[in-house]
Design an enzyme around this catalytic site. Structure first.
Site, PDB file in Angstrom:
ATOM      1  N   GLY A 186       0.732  -1.432   0.144  1.00 44.59           N
ATOM      2  CA  GLY A 186      -0.057  -0.009   0.134  1.00 44.59           C
ATOM      3  C   GLY A 186       0.976   1.165  -0.070  1.00 44.59           C
ATOM      4  O   GLY A 186       2.126   1.245   0.677  1.00 44.59           O
ATOM      5  N   ASP A 225      -5.499  -8.960  10.777  1.00 48.12           N
ATOM      6  CA  ASP A 225      -4.361  -8.606  10.828  1.00 48.12           C
ATOM      7  C   ASP A 225      -3.946  -7.050  10.881  1.00 48.12           C
ATOM      8  O   ASP A 225      -2.712  -6.740  11.146  1.00 48.12           O
ATOM      9  CB  ASP A 225      -3.541  -9.208   9.453  1.00 48.12           C
ATOM     10  CG  ASP A 225      -1.966  -8.944   9.814  1.00 48.12           C
ATOM     11  OD1 ASP A 225      -1.361  -9.379  10.787  1.00 48.12           O
ATOM     12  OD2 ASP A 225      -1.448  -8.730   8.778  1.00 48.12           O
ATOM     13  N   GLY A 239       1.416  -9.503   8.175  1.00 47.18           N
ATOM     14  CA  GLY A 239       1.036 -10.160   6.774  1.00 47.18           C
ATOM     15  C   GLY A 239       2.492 -10.136   5.913  1.00 47.18           C
ATOM     16  O   GLY A 239       2.840 -11.193   5.291  1.00 47.18           O
ATOM     17  N   ARG A 259     -13.329  -6.878 -14.728  1.00 48.80           N
ATOM     18  CA  ARG A 259     -12.311  -7.434 -15.804  1.00 48.80           C
ATOM     19  C   ARG A 259     -12.179  -8.884 -15.588  1.00 48.80           C
ATOM     20  O   ARG A 259     -12.818  -9.537 -14.890  1.00 48.80           O
ATOM     21  CB  ARG A 259     -11.129  -6.810 -15.704  1.00 48.80           C
ATOM     22  CG  ARG A 259     -10.347  -7.268 -14.420  1.00 48.80           C
ATOM     23  CD  ARG A 259      -8.887  -6.687 -14.039  1.00 48.80           C
ATOM     24  NE  ARG A 259      -8.018  -7.606 -13.227  1.00 48.80           N
ATOM     25  CZ  ARG A 259      -8.055  -7.061 -11.916  1.00 48.80           C
ATOM     26  NH1 ARG A 259      -9.038  -6.066 -11.445  1.00 48.80           N
ATOM     27  NH2 ARG A 259      -7.410  -7.860 -11.042  1.00 48.80           N
ATOM     28  N   HIS A 276      -0.534  -7.248  12.367  1.00 44.93           N
ATOM     29  CA  HIS A 276      -0.201  -6.638  11.196  1.00 44.93           C
ATOM     30  C   HIS A 276       1.285  -7.188  10.872  1.00 44.93           C
ATOM     31  O   HIS A 276       2.044  -6.499  10.637  1.00 44.93           O
ATOM     32  CB  HIS A 276       0.066  -4.938  11.222  1.00 44.93           C
ATOM     33  CG  HIS A 276       0.032  -4.330   9.625  1.00 44.93           C
ATOM     34  ND1 HIS A 276      -0.462  -3.098   9.746  1.00 44.93           N
ATOM     35  CD2 HIS A 276       0.249  -4.805   8.490  1.00 44.93           C
ATOM     36  CE1 HIS A 276      -0.176  -2.933   8.191  1.00 44.93           C
ATOM     37  NE2 HIS A 276       0.205  -3.936   7.780  1.00 44.93           N
ATOM     38  N   ARG A 309     -12.111  -2.811  -8.094  1.00 44.88           N
ATOM     39  CA  ARG A 309     -12.561  -1.384  -8.528  1.00 44.88           C
ATOM     40  C   ARG A 309     -13.354  -1.618  -9.674  1.00 44.88           C
ATOM     41  O   ARG A 309     -14.333  -0.780  -9.682  1.00 44.88           O
ATOM     42  CB  ARG A 309     -11.527  -0.521  -8.650  1.00 44.88           C
ATOM     43  CG  ARG A 309     -11.666   0.962  -8.637  1.00 44.88           C
ATOM     44  CD  ARG A 309     -10.739   1.809  -8.579  1.00 44.88           C
ATOM     45  NE  ARG A 309      -9.655   1.511  -9.496  1.00 44.88           N
ATOM     46  CZ  ARG A 309      -8.352   2.109  -9.399  1.00 44.88           C
ATOM     47  NH1 ARG A 309      -8.212   3.033  -8.823  1.00 44.88           N
ATOM     48  NH2 ARG A 309      -7.581   1.782 -10.575  1.00 44.88           N
ATOM     49  N   ARG A 358      -6.133  -2.924   5.262  1.00 44.19           N
ATOM     50  CA  ARG A 358      -5.686  -1.834   6.107  1.00 44.19           C
ATOM     51  C   ARG A 358      -6.960  -1.630   7.094  1.00 44.19           C
ATOM     52  O   ARG A 358      -8.208  -2.059   6.612  1.00 44.19           O
ATOM     53  CB  ARG A 358      -5.699  -0.427   5.291  1.00 44.19           C
ATOM     54  CG  ARG A 358      -4.473  -0.320   4.461  1.00 44.19           C
ATOM     55  CD  ARG A 358      -3.041  -0.635   5.387  1.00 44.19           C
ATOM     56  NE  ARG A 358      -1.798  -0.205   4.593  1.00 44.19           N
ATOM     57  CZ  ARG A 358      -1.068  -1.172   4.398  1.00 44.19           C
ATOM     58  NH1 ARG A 358      -1.426  -2.292   4.473  1.00 44.19           N
ATOM     59  NH2 ARG A 358       0.198  -0.735   3.786  1.00 44.19           N
TER      60      ARG A 358
END
Length: 316
Positions: A76, A255, A281, A176, A279, A173, A232
């Site tokens: 990110g 996580d 990952g 496809r 956190h 988003r 997140r």
């Protein structure tokens, strides 16, 4: 003026970096400490310190008047975006695609299996010397929904294949096609959520995904479903999740949390049906070798005048 490259790992520990004598680059080590290693105005390539938070990430940006590439070591870029507006035009912001996919996908499967098969209860039972036998849910024959089908989402699906899931649906988003099948748009979530036994969040944190998992989203999930967040923390409305966990209708494996780190006394720590990891990952033995390869490759391309990879945005 010099051409400095700021690295969060000492240059001597990264094989494959261009020779300073031939490239004209000067390597500066900065891992987020209070003092900058040199004048930020001389930095042309800035590799952001890993897992040091937004304040550290953006601190030098406004003074980096010569920077051409900003490279994160995370998937990110939300911790860097608040400072992007202070950068000169044409700066390429790159993420760490290729570094975290395997580790994050591993943890995702671990969280799913531990939650479904009752591992937290087994640990508590071991502490109390209790033999907690019984039948527990399996991942086999479950319907899984992956919300955020980028490289990490695809890596998660790769690891789901041997577990004989009944169905894997994908959401990104925009719609496809992928090698594994159709990827739905976010607008299709209301139709997909009621069918999913496990909902995995692996989406970037953006304006459109902040608070995506709100009370309405959670209400669409089927009774007994498991929510897994490896994205997140702010993608999920914590208060809305606490309400569902408190009712016992849903379970969760997280996580990432909001707030993060989760402070002592926060109700999420002891909410029923939740498994929390801190956190981690991408924080595995696989991180450092892959991060070093990414940095060496990106700096080499930059020094040669070749296009850098993983460009997420270019400033205007």
């Amino acid at each position: 003026m010099t051409s400095d490259v700021w690295l969060p790992i000492p240059a001597g520990e990264i094989d494959g970096l261009p020779d300073p004598a031939g490239s004209g680059l000067n390597y500066r080590f900065w891992d987020g400490g209070p003092d900058f290693p040199a004048d930020p105005a001389d930095c042309v390539f800035y590799a952001v310190p890993y897992m040091k938070g937004m304040e550290v990430a953006v601190r030098p940006l406004s003074a980096m008047t010569s920077v051409r590439v900003v490279q994160t070591l995370s998937a990110g870029i939300d911790h860097v975006e608040p400072g992007v507006g202070s950068l000169p035009p044409g700066v390429r912001l790159c993420n760490a695609q290729g570094v975290h996919e395997a580790s994050t996908a591993e943890l995702t499967l671990a969280l799913i299996l531990a939650s479904l098969r009752g591992f937290p209860g087994f640990v508590h039972g071991q502490d109390k010397e209790e033999w907690r036998a019984g039948f527990y849910p399996a991942l086999a024959d479950k319907s899984v929904l992956i919300v955020g089908y980028g490289s990490i989402g695809a890596a998660i699906e790769d690891r789901l294949v041997p577990f004989e899931c009944a169905r894997v649906a994908r959401v990104a988003r925009s719609a496809r096609a992928s090698e594994r099948g159709e990827v739905h748009a976010l607008t299709d979530l209301p139709a997909l959520l009621p069918q999913a036994d496990v909902v995995i969040l692996s989406t970037p944190l953006t304006e459109s995904t902040k608070g995506l998992v709100n009370a309405g989203f959670l209400a669409e999930m089927k009774d007994g479903a498991l929510l897994v967040n490896v994205a997140r923390g702010p993608v999920v409305d914590t208060e809305a999740l606490l309400a569902e966990l408190g009712s016992g209708r849903l379970t969760a494996a997280l996580d990432v949390t909001d707030p993060e780190p989760l402070p002592p006394g926060h109700p999420l720590w002891h909410a029923p049906g939740v498994l929390i990891s801190p956190h981690v990952g991408g924080s595995t033995s696989a991180f450092m070798p892959r991060a070093k390869r990414l940095l060496a490759g990106q700096v080499t391309r930059f020094a040669a005048g070749d296009p850098v990879r993983n460009v997420v945005l270019t400033t205007e």
